[in-house]
Design a protein around this motif. Sequence first.
Motif, PDB file in Angstrom:
ATOM      1  N   ALA A   1       0.923  -1.189   0.133  1.00 38.20           N
ATOM      2  CA  ALA A   1      -0.049  -0.021   0.127  1.00 38.20           C
ATOM      3  C   ALA A   1       0.834   1.281   0.012  1.00 38.20           C
ATOM      4  O   ALA A   1       0.595   2.165  -0.750  1.00 38.20           O
ATOM      5  CB  ALA A   1      -0.856  -0.042   1.386  1.00 38.20           C
ATOM      6  N   GLU A   2       1.784   1.203   0.758  1.00 39.73           N
ATOM      7  CA  GLU A   2       2.842   2.586   0.951  1.00 39.73           C
ATOM      8  C   GLU A   2       3.423   2.533  -0.468  1.00 39.73           C
ATOM      9  O   GLU A   2       3.714   3.732  -1.036  1.00 39.73           O
ATOM     10  CB  GLU A   2       3.737   2.193   2.034  1.00 39.73           C
ATOM     11  CG  GLU A   2       3.278   2.403   3.307  1.00 39.73           C
ATOM     12  CD  GLU A   2       4.250   2.053   4.471  1.00 39.73           C
ATOM     13  OE1 GLU A   2       4.108   2.292   5.387  1.00 39.73           O
ATOM     14  OE2 GLU A   2       5.244   0.976   4.027  1.00 39.73           O
TER      15      GLU A   2
ATOM     16  N   SER B   1       0.844   4.158  -2.849  1.00 44.56           N
ATOM     17  CA  SER B   1       0.941   5.640  -2.673  1.00 44.56           C
ATOM     18  C   SER B   1       2.270   6.484  -3.204  1.00 44.56           C
ATOM     19  O   SER B   1       1.897   7.464  -3.822  1.00 44.56           O
ATOM     20  CB  SER B   1       0.811   5.881  -0.989  1.00 44.56           C
ATOM     21  OG  SER B   1       0.803   7.022  -0.884  1.00 44.56           O
TER      22      SER B   1
ATOM     23  N   ARG C   1       2.086   6.486  -7.068  1.00 44.33           N
ATOM     24  CA  ARG C   1       0.715   6.833  -7.355  1.00 44.33           C
ATOM     25  C   ARG C   1      -0.010   5.589  -8.458  1.00 44.33           C
ATOM     26  O   ARG C   1      -0.376   6.288  -9.524  1.00 44.33           O
ATOM     27  CB  ARG C   1       0.979   7.974  -8.214  1.00 44.33           C
ATOM     28  CG  ARG C   1       1.377   9.135  -7.319  1.00 44.33           C
ATOM     29  CD  ARG C   1       0.310   9.827  -6.514  1.00 44.33           C
ATOM     30  NE  ARG C   1       0.722  11.345  -6.719  1.00 44.33           N
ATOM     31  CZ  ARG C   1      -0.124  12.190  -5.707  1.00 44.33           C
ATOM     32  NH1 ARG C   1      -0.743  11.745  -5.044  1.00 44.33           N
ATOM     33  NH2 ARG C   1       0.170  13.433  -6.002  1.00 44.33           N
TER      34      ARG C   1
ATOM     35  N   SER D   1      -2.236   1.470  -8.329  1.00 43.21           N
ATOM     36  CA  SER D   1      -2.964   0.689  -7.609  1.00 43.21           C
ATOM     37  C   SER D   1      -2.083  -0.488  -6.778  1.00 43.21           C
ATOM     38  O   SER D   1      -1.118  -0.633  -7.417  1.00 43.21           O
ATOM     39  CB  SER D   1      -3.977  -0.103  -8.440  1.00 43.21           C
ATOM     40  OG  SER D   1      -3.541  -0.806  -9.079  1.00 43.21           O
ATOM     41  N   LYS D   2      -2.518  -0.848  -6.062  1.00 39.43           N
ATOM     42  CA  LYS D   2      -1.838  -2.127  -4.946  1.00 39.43           C
ATOM     43  C   LYS D   2      -1.650  -3.129  -6.235  1.00 39.43           C
ATOM     44  O   LYS D   2      -0.592  -3.889  -6.167  1.00 39.43           O
ATOM     45  CB  LYS D   2      -2.594  -2.469  -3.974  1.00 39.43           C
ATOM     46  CG  LYS D   2      -2.666  -1.459  -2.667  1.00 39.43           C
ATOM     47  CD  LYS D   2      -3.054  -2.100  -1.497  1.00 39.43           C
ATOM     48  CE  LYS D   2      -4.599  -2.261  -1.496  1.00 39.43           C
ATOM     49  NZ  LYS D   2      -4.969  -2.671  -0.176  1.00 39.43           N
TER      50      LYS D   2
END
Length: 59
Positions: free
Chosen positions: A7-8, A11, A14, A16-17
């Motif tokens: 997830a980090e 992020s 920019r 998706s997982k």
Amino acid sequence: MVFLTVAEVASVMRVSKMTVYRLVHSGHLPAIRVGRSFRVPEQAVQEYLRASFIGEEIS
């Protein structure tokens, strides 16, 4: 060494997982398994982004 969760990484990049999981499974982004989850070295994320920005071939 600092490790990031999927997830980090998503992020920071920019994306998706699922995109991060695809990069990990394809070998483009190194990761280690911790239990049932993956951890990606922060330095590997920075190197991947740098290489992508410059347009270098990623092994």
